[in-house]
Write a protein that holds these residues in place. Structure first.
Motif, PDB file in Angstrom:
ATOM      1  N   TRP A 143       2.609   5.772  34.548  1.00 28.53           N
ATOM      2  CA  TRP A 143       1.916   7.015  34.867  1.00 28.53           C
ATOM      3  C   TRP A 143       0.400   6.868  34.735  1.00 28.53           C
ATOM      4  CZ3 TRP A 143       4.783  12.109  33.226  1.00 28.53           C
ATOM      5  CH2 TRP A 143       6.056  12.108  33.804  1.00 28.53           C
ATOM      6  N   GLN A 144      -0.044   5.944  33.893  1.00 22.63           N
ATOM      7  CA  GLN A 144      -1.483   5.720  33.744  1.00 22.63           C
ATOM      8  C   GLN A 144      -2.092   5.273  35.073  1.00 22.63           C
ATOM      9  OE1 GLN A 144      -2.610   2.469  31.216  1.00 22.63           O
ATOM     10  NE2 GLN A 144      -4.746   3.131  31.052  1.00 22.63           N
ATOM     11  N   GLU A 145      -1.386   4.389  35.797  1.00 27.30           N
ATOM     12  CA  GLU A 145      -1.897   3.895  37.076  1.00 27.30           C
ATOM     13  C   GLU A 145      -2.044   5.043  38.080  1.00 27.30           C
ATOM     14  OE1 GLU A 145      -3.049   0.866  37.710  1.00 27.30           O
ATOM     15  OE2 GLU A 145      -2.691   0.518  35.572  1.00 27.30           O
ATOM     16  N   LYS A 146      -1.087   5.954  38.087  1.00 32.40           N
ATOM     17  CA  LYS A 146      -1.152   7.087  39.012  1.00 32.40           C
ATOM     18  C   LYS A 146      -2.290   8.039  38.631  1.00 32.40           C
ATOM     19  CE  LYS A 146       2.274   6.100  41.759  1.00 32.40           C
ATOM     20  NZ  LYS A 146       2.045   5.886  43.212  1.00 32.40           N
ATOM     21  N   MET A 147      -2.508   8.230  37.319  1.00 30.17           N
ATOM     22  CA  MET A 147      -3.585   9.108  36.893  1.00 30.17           C
ATOM     23  C   MET A 147      -4.953   8.493  37.224  1.00 30.17           C
ATOM     24  SD  MET A 147      -4.527  11.969  35.808  1.00 30.17           S
ATOM     25  CE  MET A 147      -3.103  12.779  35.131  1.00 30.17           C
ATOM     26  N   LYS A 148      -5.064   7.180  37.147  1.00 31.73           N
ATOM     27  CA  LYS A 148      -6.304   6.519  37.577  1.00 31.73           C
ATOM     28  C   LYS A 148      -6.557   6.785  39.061  1.00 31.73           C
ATOM     29  CE  LYS A 148      -6.443   2.673  34.256  1.00 31.73           C
ATOM     30  NZ  LYS A 148      -6.338   1.200  34.108  1.00 31.73           N
ATOM     31  N   TRP A 149      -5.483   6.730  39.857  1.00 33.94           N
ATOM     32  CA  TRP A 149      -5.630   7.007  41.291  1.00 33.94           C
ATOM     33  C   TRP A 149      -6.103   8.442  41.513  1.00 33.94           C
ATOM     34  CZ3 TRP A 149      -3.261  10.766  44.229  1.00 33.94           C
ATOM     35  CH2 TRP A 149      -3.489  10.701  45.609  1.00 33.94           C
ATOM     36  N   VAL A 150      -5.578   9.397  40.719  1.00 36.77           N
ATOM     37  CA  VAL A 150      -5.982  10.796  40.851  1.00 36.77           C
ATOM     38  C   VAL A 150      -7.498  10.929  40.701  1.00 36.77           C
ATOM     39  CG1 VAL A 150      -5.879  13.061  39.744  1.00 36.77           C
ATOM     40  CG2 VAL A 150      -3.773  11.808  40.176  1.00 36.77           C
ATOM     41  N   PHE A 151      -8.070  10.278  39.687  1.00 33.81           N
ATOM     42  CA  PHE A 151      -9.506  10.407  39.453  1.00 33.81           C
ATOM     43  C   PHE A 151     -10.314   9.636  40.501  1.00 33.81           C
ATOM     44  CE2 PHE A 151      -8.261  12.386  35.621  1.00 33.81           C
ATOM     45  CZ  PHE A 151      -9.366  13.064  35.142  1.00 33.81           C
TER      46      PHE A 151
ATOM     47  N   PHE B 291     -12.873  11.483  43.095  1.00 31.41           N
ATOM     48  CA  PHE B 291     -14.269  11.071  43.303  1.00 31.41           C
ATOM     49  C   PHE B 291     -14.569  10.945  44.792  1.00 31.41           C
ATOM     50  CE2 PHE B 291     -17.198   7.462  43.955  1.00 31.41           C
ATOM     51  CZ  PHE B 291     -18.349   8.025  43.401  1.00 31.41           C
ATOM     52  N   GLU B 292     -13.627  10.343  45.551  1.00 31.32           N
ATOM     53  CA  GLU B 292     -13.826  10.175  46.987  1.00 31.32           C
ATOM     54  C   GLU B 292     -13.882  11.517  47.714  1.00 31.32           C
ATOM     55  OE1 GLU B 292     -10.550   7.766  48.081  1.00 31.32           O
ATOM     56  OE2 GLU B 292     -11.312   5.936  47.131  1.00 31.32           O
ATOM     57  N   LEU B 293     -13.175  12.522  47.189  1.00 30.99           N
ATOM     58  CA  LEU B 293     -13.135  13.845  47.818  1.00 30.99           C
ATOM     59  C   LEU B 293     -14.210  14.776  47.273  1.00 30.99           C
ATOM     60  CD1 LEU B 293      -9.254  14.377  47.839  1.00 30.99           C
ATOM     61  CD2 LEU B 293     -10.707  13.858  49.811  1.00 30.99           C
ATOM     62  N   GLY B 294     -15.158  14.225  46.520  1.00 26.11           N
ATOM     63  CA  GLY B 294     -16.224  15.059  45.967  1.00 26.11           C
ATOM     64  C   GLY B 294     -15.738  15.996  44.886  1.00 26.11           C
ATOM     65  N   TRP B 295     -14.687  15.618  44.153  1.00 20.20           N
ATOM     66  CA  TRP B 295     -14.076  16.399  43.067  1.00 20.20           C
ATOM     67  C   TRP B 295     -13.544  17.731  43.559  1.00 20.20           C
ATOM     68  CZ3 TRP B 295     -12.931  13.045  39.759  1.00 20.20           C
ATOM     69  CH2 TRP B 295     -13.805  12.020  39.394  1.00 20.20           C
ATOM     70  N   SER B 296     -13.121  17.788  44.828  1.00 21.79           N
ATOM     71  CA  SER B 296     -12.522  19.014  45.369  1.00 21.79           C
ATOM     72  C   SER B 296     -11.058  19.079  44.944  1.00 21.79           C
ATOM     73  CB  SER B 296     -12.626  19.031  46.897  1.00 21.79           C
ATOM     74  OG  SER B 296     -11.853  20.083  47.436  1.00 21.79           O
TER      75      SER B 296
ATOM     76  N   ALA C 246     -16.155  14.321  36.570  1.00 23.67           N
ATOM     77  CA  ALA C 246     -15.222  15.402  36.887  1.00 23.67           C
ATOM     78  C   ALA C 246     -15.396  16.569  35.921  1.00 23.67           C
ATOM     79  CB  ALA C 246     -13.789  14.883  36.840  1.00 23.67           C
ATOM     80  N   TYR C 247     -15.565  16.257  34.637  1.00 25.21           N
ATOM     81  CA  TYR C 247     -15.689  17.293  33.604  1.00 25.21           C
ATOM     82  C   TYR C 247     -16.938  18.133  33.840  1.00 25.21           C
ATOM     83  CZ  TYR C 247     -15.764  19.444  28.980  1.00 25.21           C
ATOM     84  OH  TYR C 247     -15.763  20.348  27.942  1.00 25.21           O
ATOM     85  N   GLU C 248     -18.056  17.481  34.108  1.00 22.27           N
ATOM     86  CA  GLU C 248     -19.298  18.214  34.307  1.00 22.27           C
ATOM     87  C   GLU C 248     -19.247  19.051  35.573  1.00 22.27           C
ATOM     88  OE1 GLU C 248     -22.465  15.396  34.197  1.00 22.27           O
ATOM     89  OE2 GLU C 248     -22.366  15.118  32.018  1.00 22.27           O
TER      90      GLU C 248
END
Length: 951
Positions: free
Chosen positions: A240-248, A252-257, A348-350
């Motif tokens: 699941w860590q690998e999938k969560m890395k992909w999410v972030f 980033f590629e989607l401008g955090w949308s 992402a947090y900011e």
């Protein structure tokens, strides 16, 4: 040695057969018996099913107590799960209803008026777990005043006996009984002060050490099952860590949308893979995400994405909320391994919180900016705010349009719970004006409306006063307790015990209780003001005067009172876009205004805000047709969503000129589209409406005009609907089956027309119905599709000599599962939306074939259509549409899909389309969808996929 408590657990069907042989006190058989049911935790009805079954069994005890089988005098007040005993009386809907019935009595369906004589609960603490005693004090007083007794049957601990035998009985006019009940309430409150406070403190201490305290963990973190509980900390779970890395990384590629990312995730069959059996033995995976059997997990709510982007646990931080300051928290950095890259998480947090990781606000603080926008514009002055809906789009709101500097009613579709695309919008003042003009017509046509509204508002005021009874009683008890606490403080100040530390502790405890009581008092007073909209006869008279002299009084009424009055006069207001310039306005009035729904087609002078950019295909058509076109309609027919005015504005830009040898005849309004003619079945009539709409809007300088399809005169409405040979009411619709003898619901002759033609009516007398989730069996909210179940005298005993089939159709509680998918509205009208066996599950989404069929029926070239599901290796099932085209017409697969696109959800668009001349049917004319499914599987080569067994 203390005698161990003996618990007796029984299944519901066995309990119903139990014979109560103990002596029961005599009760007044002319009064009602109330049964109160409550469970504190959300989902407790499933997690602690035995407790739920015990409480449901109280009805059986009530029947035994009354010494008769007649259940008409037994009233059940079922809060369900998720209602804590710490909640105030008015915060529990069923208890508030019980309180009102204790005070006023109630009218039974047969017209008899009865008062409550006794209340039955499974345990005393089902009534209250109240620390200050401000809730059970009024309860004791109310029971004493009204002569109401309390019964507690011994369903659990058989050794808890008292002087009244196996059943506990409280007569609140007996001081000894009052003391016993008070002791039980103190015992329940002490449980909150003692074991629960201890458990919460232990959990908090564990959190401060960075240990696991029971919270949900973000994906990528799990708990080791066999680690010592007092030192357990989250550990990484690599799959699941690998999938969560992909999410972030993707975020980033989607401008955090978050909406864009959520759409991509929603299109996947799953995001996080299903853990192996060995992993489940080693790790405890705590997640609120939805599980797709055999596949894995994924979020089904956009809020989950937002929470991931701001969850510090993903970078190894452990947060503990400060109970003294809700806006503050303690943080333990590097408490456990990080799941994602810390720099990506910081960005992402900011972006989403508006703060740095150290808690410093950023210059472009997003939340503050949003609050400032809301504060600047305030609440919209929109009469239909919160009332109007769009029939083809679930999302509808009142929005401020900054560019136009005006309020809009805006409809939009939702994809997986988020706003996806704009469907319809209209200026608030434009729609409100047409709505009020219709109300003005109705008032002028019916001189008795003001009298009926006054009578209605008087009833509402009495009902609201009844709802506030418990609030008034609670406020009186709080005031009494506050006075008592003040006296105690004065006494402590005057008489010192000599032990300063003890005195300080007592004073501190009193001050804490007083603070809690004052907070409750403020909340109750606010609710009393909110609930009681119509407070005085003066306000009711004011509304009467407005309706009696509408043109003069209406403009002077405040916006709040205007909105309140509109809400009281209407059940539902819906809009539905029909063409770029036409939309339908549907108003369902209360019977005091108009017993029939009102329907209007509304012409908009400016048309819908469609894409102004012409497509290459449209430009090519105009370039080819316009120069030699002699009739304007010949061109408009080929670009049906464009007006001639919009075409003229672009001709010079495209370099297109007309040929002088072919003078054009303008035989069609230049500000209308060809497709606008489809608003009625008769194009000539439609053209007449268009010309009138254009002229009225020009003459009266307004942006829209409504053509109401029925006269405002009540007698004209009656004559338009009822022919001389027809009795009032007309056709009725019903739902039923042979197994239910045969009708369970039915419309009545006095049902509103909209309900008669679009629903199967309301439940028959002496029957019960419910709509449940087919998977869990839980009752679904109003408006949500589920399986229709019915129970009562009409349900068959069973299938002849076939107990297995009977057990499938009728459950242990005698509910007949019809297999029909249905919805129910707030008035109890039922609408059949499909069959369970026909429902398609595509990628975890429930798809109802009937919804797609009814949409496709709107296509002008489709004569008939049937939708089925076939196996699919990726999504589980795919959608197939069998279509019968109208005689002389042609239709292609791509045309069908294009027609669906932007109109229904993407996952509802048929993947396969099959054109046919006929459907397989039974001799009685019923469609045989199972044969269609078998044929489709063969034709599509899906035999191997169909052979896969799923669980």
């Amino acid at each position: 040695m203390t005698k161990p408590r003996r618990f007796k657990f029984q299944e519901l069907e066995n309990r119903e057969k139990q014979n109560y042989t103990f002596e029961l006190p005599e009760i007044d058989q002319t009064r009602l018996t109330a049964v109160y049911i409550r469970q504190s935790g959300k989902g407790a009805d499933k997690k602690y099913g035995e407790s739920r079954r015990i409480q449901l069994g109280l009805r059986v005890f009530a029947t035994r107590l009354r010494r008769q089988e007649d259940e008409d005098y037994i009233v059940v007040y079922d809060e369900g799960a998720g209602k804590s005993g710490k909640l105030r009386i008015d915060e529990r809907p069923e208890f508030n209803r019980l309180w009102s019935d204790m005070e006023k009595g109630m009218m039974l369906p047969n017209g008899e008026f009865r008062r409550i004589g006794e209340i039955i609960v499974s345990r005393e603490d089902r009534l209250f777990r109240n620390l200050e005693g401000d809730q059970w004090g009024p309860f004791i007083a109310k029971c004493k005043e009204k002569g109401i007794s309390l019964f507690v049957p011994p369903f659990t601990a058989s050794d808890e006996l008292d002087e009244y035998g196996a059943v506990k009985f409280y007569n609140f006019r007996n001081p000894d009984h009052v003391v016993k009940f008070q002791n039980k309430m103190i015992e329940a409150a002490n449980f909150l002060r003692g074991p629960i406070v201890y458990m919460q403190s232990a959990k908090l201490n564990k959190s401060f050490r960075g240990g696991y305290d029971g919270r949900n963990l973000p994906p990528g973190l799990v708990m080791e099952r066999f680690a010592p509980k007092d030192i357990r900390k989250p550990v990484l779970y690599a799959p699941w860590q690998e999938k969560m890395k992909w999410v972030f990384e993707r975020g980033f590629e989607l401008g955090w949308s978050a909406p864009a990312l959520f759409r991509e995730i929603s299109d996947l069959p799953y995001l996080f893979p299903d853990p192996s059996d060995n992993d489940l033995k080693m790790y405890e995976i705590i997640t609120p995400m939805k599980y797709f059997p055999g596949l894995g997990y994924k979020p089904t709510d956009i809020g989950t994405i937002y929470s991931w982007f701001t969850n510090l646990a993903l970078i190894g931080a452990w947060t503990i909320k400060d109970k003294n300051n809700p806006e503050a928290a303690f943080i333990i950095w590097d408490n456990h391994p990080a799941v994602v890259d810390k720099e990506l998480f910081r960005m992402a947090y900011e972006y989403h919180s508006g703060y740095t990781l150290q808690g410093e606000p950023l210059a472009e603080n997003r939340e503050r900016r949003h609050r400032q926008v809301r504060k600047k514009h305030g609440q919209p002055e929109a009469l239909l705010h919160g009332k109007v809906r769009c029939s083809i789009a679930p999302g509808f709101s009142t929005m401020w349009e900054a560019k136009l500097k005006r309020w809009l009613y805006k409809a939009y579709r939702k994809e997986h719970g988020i706003m996806s695309d704009h469907v319809f919008s209209i200026y608030v003042d434009v729609l409100d004006r047409e709505f009020i003009s219709r109300l003005r017509m109705l008032i002028k046509a019916d001189l008795h409306i003001a009298d009926r509204v006054k009578e209605h508002l008087t009833r509402v005021a009495k009902q609201q006063a009844g709802e506030c009874i418990s609030i008034q009683d609670q406020l009186a008890e709080i005031d009494r307790k506050l006075v008592a606490y003040h006296k105690r403080l004065t006494l402590i100040d005057e008489i010192k015990t000599g032990d300063q530390k003890q005195d300080e502790q007592v004073v501190k405890g009193i001050l804490v209780s007083m603070k809690s009581l004052n907070q409750k008092k403020a909340a109750l007073e606010h609710k009393q003001q909110t609930v009681n909209h119509v407070k005085t006869e003066k306000e009711i008279q004011e509304f009467y005067d407005v309706l009696s002299n509408f043109d003069d009084k209406w403009p002077k009424l405040s916006w709040e009172k205007k909105q309140f009055l509109i809400d009281e006069l209407t059940y539902k207001v819906e809009v539905e876009p029909l063409t770029p310039h036409w939309f339908k306005l549907y108003v369902e009035w209360r019977d005091i205004i108009n017993p029939r729904p009102d329907v209007a087609i509304v012409w908009r002078a400016n048309g819908a805000q469609i894409d102004k950019k012409f497509t290459e295909q449209e430009i090519e058509i105009i370039r080819r047709v316009y120069p030699t076109c002699t009739l304007l309609t010949d061109l408009l027919m080929q670009v049906p969503t464009r007006t001639m005015a919009s075409i003229y504005s672009y001709l010079k830009q495209w370099g297109i000129k007309s040929d002088p040898a072919f003078p054009m005849k303008t035989d069609f309004p230049k500000n209308a589209c060809w497709i606008d003619l489809s608003v009625t079945p008769d194009p000539v009539q439609s053209l007449d409406y268009i010309c009138k709409g254009i002229e009225i809007c020009r003459r009266e300088k307004k942006m829209a005009h409504a053509f109401w399809l029925l006269s405002a005169d009540p007698q004209a409405i009656f004559e338009a609907i009822v022919s001389p040979e027809e009795e009032p009411g007309g056709d009725m619709h019903s739902e039923g089956m042979t197994e239910t003898s045969p009708v369970s619901t039915q419309t009545r002759i006095d049902s509103p027309l909209g309900k008669r033609v679009s629903t199967v009516g309301q439940i028959h007398p002496h029957l019960e119905i419910k709509i449940v989730d087919p998977a869990s069996g839980a009752i679904v909210p109003l408006g949500t599709p589920g399986e229709l179940c019915t129970r009562g005298y009409s349900v068959m005993l069973g299938y002849w000599d076939n107990p297995k089939a009977t057990a499938i159709a009728i459950d242990q509680a005698r509910w007949m599962h019809t297999g029909d998918l249905a919805t129910m509205d707030e008035k109890g009208y039922v609408n059949i939306v499909g069959r369970i066996k026909d429902m398609i599950i595509r990628g975890g989404e429930n798809v109802y074939p009937r919804e797609i069929e009814e949409f496709l029926y709107t296509h002008p070239r489709i004569a008939d259509v049937q939708v089925i599901g076939v196996p699919d290796p990726k999504y589980g099932e795919a959608i197939v549409a069998w279509i019968k085209v109208r005689d002389g017409e042609q239709l292609g697969e791509d045309e069908v899909r294009e027609y669906c696109r932007e109109q229904i959800a993407h996952y509802k668009i048929p993947r396969y389309i099959r054109f046919t001349q006929e459907f397989p049917m039974t001799v009685t004319g019923k469609i045989q969808k199972y044969l269609m499914r078998e044929t489709s599987i063969q034709e599509l080569g899906l035999q191997e996929v169909a052979s896969i067994q799923t669980t």
